[in-house]
Design a protein around this motif. Structure first.
Motif, PDB file in Angstrom:
ATOM      1  N   LEU A  77      -7.077  -7.769  14.142  1.00  0.00           N
ATOM      2  CA  LEU A  77      -5.635  -7.572  14.270  1.00  0.00           C
ATOM      3  C   LEU A  77      -5.196  -6.597  13.195  1.00  0.00           C
ATOM      4  CD1 LEU A  77      -2.790  -8.301  15.379  1.00  0.00           C
ATOM      5  CD2 LEU A  77      -2.705 -10.077  13.626  1.00  0.00           C
ATOM      6  N   LEU A  78      -4.578  -5.498  13.600  1.00  0.00           N
ATOM      7  CA  LEU A  78      -4.039  -4.527  12.654  1.00  0.00           C
ATOM      8  C   LEU A  78      -2.520  -4.540  12.730  1.00  0.00           C
ATOM      9  CD1 LEU A  78      -4.018  -2.063  10.722  1.00  0.00           C
ATOM     10  CD2 LEU A  78      -4.353  -0.609  12.742  1.00  0.00           C
ATOM     11  N   GLN A  79      -1.859  -4.709  11.592  1.00  0.00           N
ATOM     12  CA  GLN A  79      -0.405  -4.594  11.508  1.00  0.00           C
ATOM     13  C   GLN A  79      -0.075  -3.480  10.528  1.00  0.00           C
ATOM     14  OE1 GLN A  79       1.755  -8.212  10.632  1.00  0.00           O
ATOM     15  NE2 GLN A  79       3.698  -7.160  10.353  1.00  0.00           N
ATOM     16  N   VAL A  80       0.839  -2.607  10.911  1.00  0.00           N
ATOM     17  CA  VAL A  80       1.235  -1.485  10.065  1.00  0.00           C
ATOM     18  C   VAL A  80       2.717  -1.615   9.713  1.00  0.00           C
ATOM     19  CG1 VAL A  80       1.468   1.023   9.898  1.00  0.00           C
ATOM     20  CG2 VAL A  80      -0.492   0.030  11.110  1.00  0.00           C
ATOM     21  N   ILE A  81       3.010  -1.555   8.425  1.00  0.00           N
ATOM     22  CA  ILE A  81       4.397  -1.498   7.957  1.00  0.00           C
ATOM     23  C   ILE A  81       4.518  -0.190   7.186  1.00  0.00           C
ATOM     24  CG2 ILE A  81       6.206  -2.588   6.579  1.00  0.00           C
ATOM     25  CD1 ILE A  81       4.892  -5.271   7.040  1.00  0.00           C
ATOM     26  N   ALA A  82       5.010   0.831   7.844  1.00  0.00           N
ATOM     27  CA  ALA A  82       5.065   2.170   7.261  1.00  0.00           C
ATOM     28  C   ALA A  82       6.009   3.040   8.082  1.00  0.00           C
ATOM     29  CB  ALA A  82       3.675   2.808   7.234  1.00  0.00           C
ATOM     30  N   LYS A  83       6.589   4.030   7.432  1.00  0.00           N
ATOM     31  CA  LYS A  83       7.463   4.974   8.131  1.00  0.00           C
ATOM     32  C   LYS A  83       7.573   6.254   7.315  1.00  0.00           C
ATOM     33  CE  LYS A  83      11.960   5.270  10.460  1.00  0.00           C
ATOM     34  NZ  LYS A  83      13.232   4.553  10.763  1.00  0.00           N
ATOM     35  N   THR A  84       7.650   7.354   8.019  1.00  0.00           N
ATOM     36  CA  THR A  84       7.820   8.647   7.354  1.00  0.00           C
ATOM     37  C   THR A  84       9.082   8.638   6.495  1.00  0.00           C
ATOM     38  OG1 THR A  84       6.687   9.795   9.150  1.00  0.00           O
ATOM     39  CG2 THR A  84       8.106  11.129   7.722  1.00  0.00           C
ATOM     40  N   GLY A  85       8.951   9.100   5.259  1.00  0.00           N
ATOM     41  CA  GLY A  85      10.086   9.199   4.364  1.00  0.00           C
ATOM     42  C   GLY A  85      10.302   8.013   3.441  1.00  0.00           C
ATOM     43  N   TRP A  86       9.538   6.949   3.637  1.00  0.00           N
ATOM     44  CA  TRP A  86       9.751   5.760   2.816  1.00  0.00           C
ATOM     45  C   TRP A  86       9.307   5.975   1.372  1.00  0.00           C
ATOM     46  CZ3 TRP A  86       7.953   0.844   5.993  1.00  0.00           C
ATOM     47  CH2 TRP A  86       8.942   0.544   6.943  1.00  0.00           C
ATOM     48  N   THR A  87      10.172   5.555   0.463  1.00  0.00           N
ATOM     49  CA  THR A  87       9.836   5.480  -0.959  1.00  0.00           C
ATOM     50  C   THR A  87       9.340   4.067  -1.262  1.00  0.00           C
ATOM     51  OG1 THR A  87      12.049   4.721  -1.561  1.00  0.00           O
ATOM     52  CG2 THR A  87      11.686   7.117  -1.513  1.00  0.00           C
ATOM     53  N   THR A  88       8.995   3.821  -2.506  1.00  0.00           N
ATOM     54  CA  THR A  88       8.617   2.465  -2.908  1.00  0.00           C
ATOM     55  C   THR A  88       9.752   1.487  -2.641  1.00  0.00           C
ATOM     56  OG1 THR A  88       9.263   3.072  -5.170  1.00  0.00           O
ATOM     57  CG2 THR A  88       6.901   3.102  -4.653  1.00  0.00           C
ATOM     58  N   THR A  89      10.984   1.920  -2.868  1.00  0.00           N
ATOM     59  CA  THR A  89      12.157   1.061  -2.634  1.00  0.00           C
ATOM     60  C   THR A  89      12.255   0.684  -1.166  1.00  0.00           C
ATOM     61  OG1 THR A  89      13.336   2.169  -4.440  1.00  0.00           O
ATOM     62  CG2 THR A  89      14.661   0.862  -2.910  1.00  0.00           C
ATOM     63  N   ASN A  90      12.093   1.665  -0.287  1.00  0.00           N
ATOM     64  CA  ASN A  90      12.150   1.408   1.159  1.00  0.00           C
ATOM     65  C   ASN A  90      11.063   0.445   1.594  1.00  0.00           C
ATOM     66  OD1 ASN A  90      12.822   4.895   1.477  1.00  0.00           O
ATOM     67  ND2 ASN A  90      14.341   3.277   1.662  1.00  0.00           N
ATOM     68  N   LEU A  91       9.858   0.642   1.078  1.00  0.00           N
ATOM     69  CA  LEU A  91       8.742  -0.202   1.496  1.00  0.00           C
ATOM     70  C   LEU A  91       8.956  -1.651   1.059  1.00  0.00           C
ATOM     71  CD1 LEU A  91       6.043  -0.502   2.895  1.00  0.00           C
ATOM     72  CD2 LEU A  91       4.913   0.241   0.776  1.00  0.00           C
ATOM     73  N   ILE A  92       9.419  -1.851  -0.151  1.00  0.00           N
ATOM     74  CA  ILE A  92       9.716  -3.210  -0.615  1.00  0.00           C
ATOM     75  C   ILE A  92      10.732  -3.871   0.304  1.00  0.00           C
ATOM     76  CG2 ILE A  92      10.835  -4.548  -2.450  1.00  0.00           C
ATOM     77  CD1 ILE A  92       9.575  -2.585  -4.457  1.00  0.00           C
ATOM     78  N   SER A  93      11.797  -3.139   0.619  1.00  0.00           N
ATOM     79  CA  SER A  93      12.856  -3.676   1.477  1.00  0.00           C
ATOM     80  C   SER A  93      12.331  -4.020   2.861  1.00  0.00           C
ATOM     81  CB  SER A  93      13.994  -2.657   1.576  1.00  0.00           C
ATOM     82  OG  SER A  93      14.999  -3.108   2.460  1.00  0.00           O
ATOM     83  N   GLU A  94      11.522  -3.140   3.432  1.00  0.00           N
ATOM     84  CA  GLU A  94      11.039  -3.353   4.794  1.00  0.00           C
ATOM     85  C   GLU A  94       9.990  -4.466   4.867  1.00  0.00           C
ATOM     86  OE1 GLU A  94      12.274  -2.101   7.550  1.00  0.00           O
ATOM     87  OE2 GLU A  94      13.747  -0.981   6.389  1.00  0.00           O
TER      88      GLU A  94
END
Length: 235
Positions: A77-94
């Protein structure tokens, strides 16, 4: 005394049968580790989601395919949490918004290029990168040995970056901080930056947008990460 060899054989056979653990002879048990599902979580930004390449071309998918060849009896099972343009702040939030499970056997983290690109204070990365590593550990069953941090590609070596020494030196500062943090905290760190630094002399390593890595580059990422990932999943 002709009966003696037969008696010894019978005794050895009975001893072997009596010493066997019945569970060891039942490979169809549900909890057989050879058949358990392996869960992989990829955290990041455009370099993880695979901007400008196909879904199966991005490095987490290519890594998953290679791992499936090694662990052929295991469903993945592969899950991806990522998006173009994300900073560290965005990734923490998401990550907090997605609220993923904490049972991942492998977690990769590749983040930071947009902190540099968007001219965020370096101190923000110094604060949030360790927080993201800790979050990755939590999601990896609380085991830091299940986490791999991947270095940030150097987009100076693309048609977009035009060999900018400023970009390259700034990316190097981010990678140096991340590598030192991982070394100090016994976190696996895989350097793929040098692969991307061949982008101007080998255009096949750059996607058609002239900025992001190509399928070929991601294949090389996956090959470099693969031995570490196999070691993690084999334990």
């Amino acid at each position: 005394m002709k009966w003696l060899p037969k008696l010894l054989f019978l005794f050895s056979f009975c001893s072997l049968i009596c010493s066997c653990n019945p569970q060891q002879t039942l490979p169809y048990y549900v909890d057989n580790p050879n058949n358990k599902q392996l869960n992989y979580l990829a955290l990041g930004d455009s370099y993880t989601i695979g901007q400008s390449v196909c879904t199966t071309c991005r490095f987490p998918e290519q890594l998953k395919t290679r791992l499936q060849s090694t662990f052929s009896t295991n469903p993945f099972l592969l899950q991806v949490i990522a998006k173009t343009g994300w900073t560290t702040t965005n990734l923490i939030s998401e990550i907090n918004l997605a609220n993923p499970s904490t049972n991942f056997d492998l977690v990769t983290l590749l983040i930071g290029v947009n902190n540099q690109y968007q001219n965020k204070p370096f101190s923000l990365y110094e604060q949030e990168f360790p927080a993201l590593v800790e979050k990755a550990i939590q999601l990896a069953k609380g085991d830091k040995s299940n986490v791999i941090v991947v270095s940030i590609p150097d987009y100076a070596y693309t048609p977009y970056g035009q060999g900018s020494s400023t970009i390259s030196s700034q990316i190097n500062a981010y990678n140096t901080f991340a590598q030192n943090y991982c070394s100090q905290n016994q976190i696996e760190f895989v350097n793929i930056t040098d692969i991307t630094q061949q982008g101007l002399i080998n255009p096949a390593l750059v996607a058609t947008d002239g900025l992001h890595p190509s399928e070929l580059a991601y294949a090389q990422f996956a090959e470099r990460i693969l031995p570490k990932a196999i070691s993690i999943l084999a334990n």
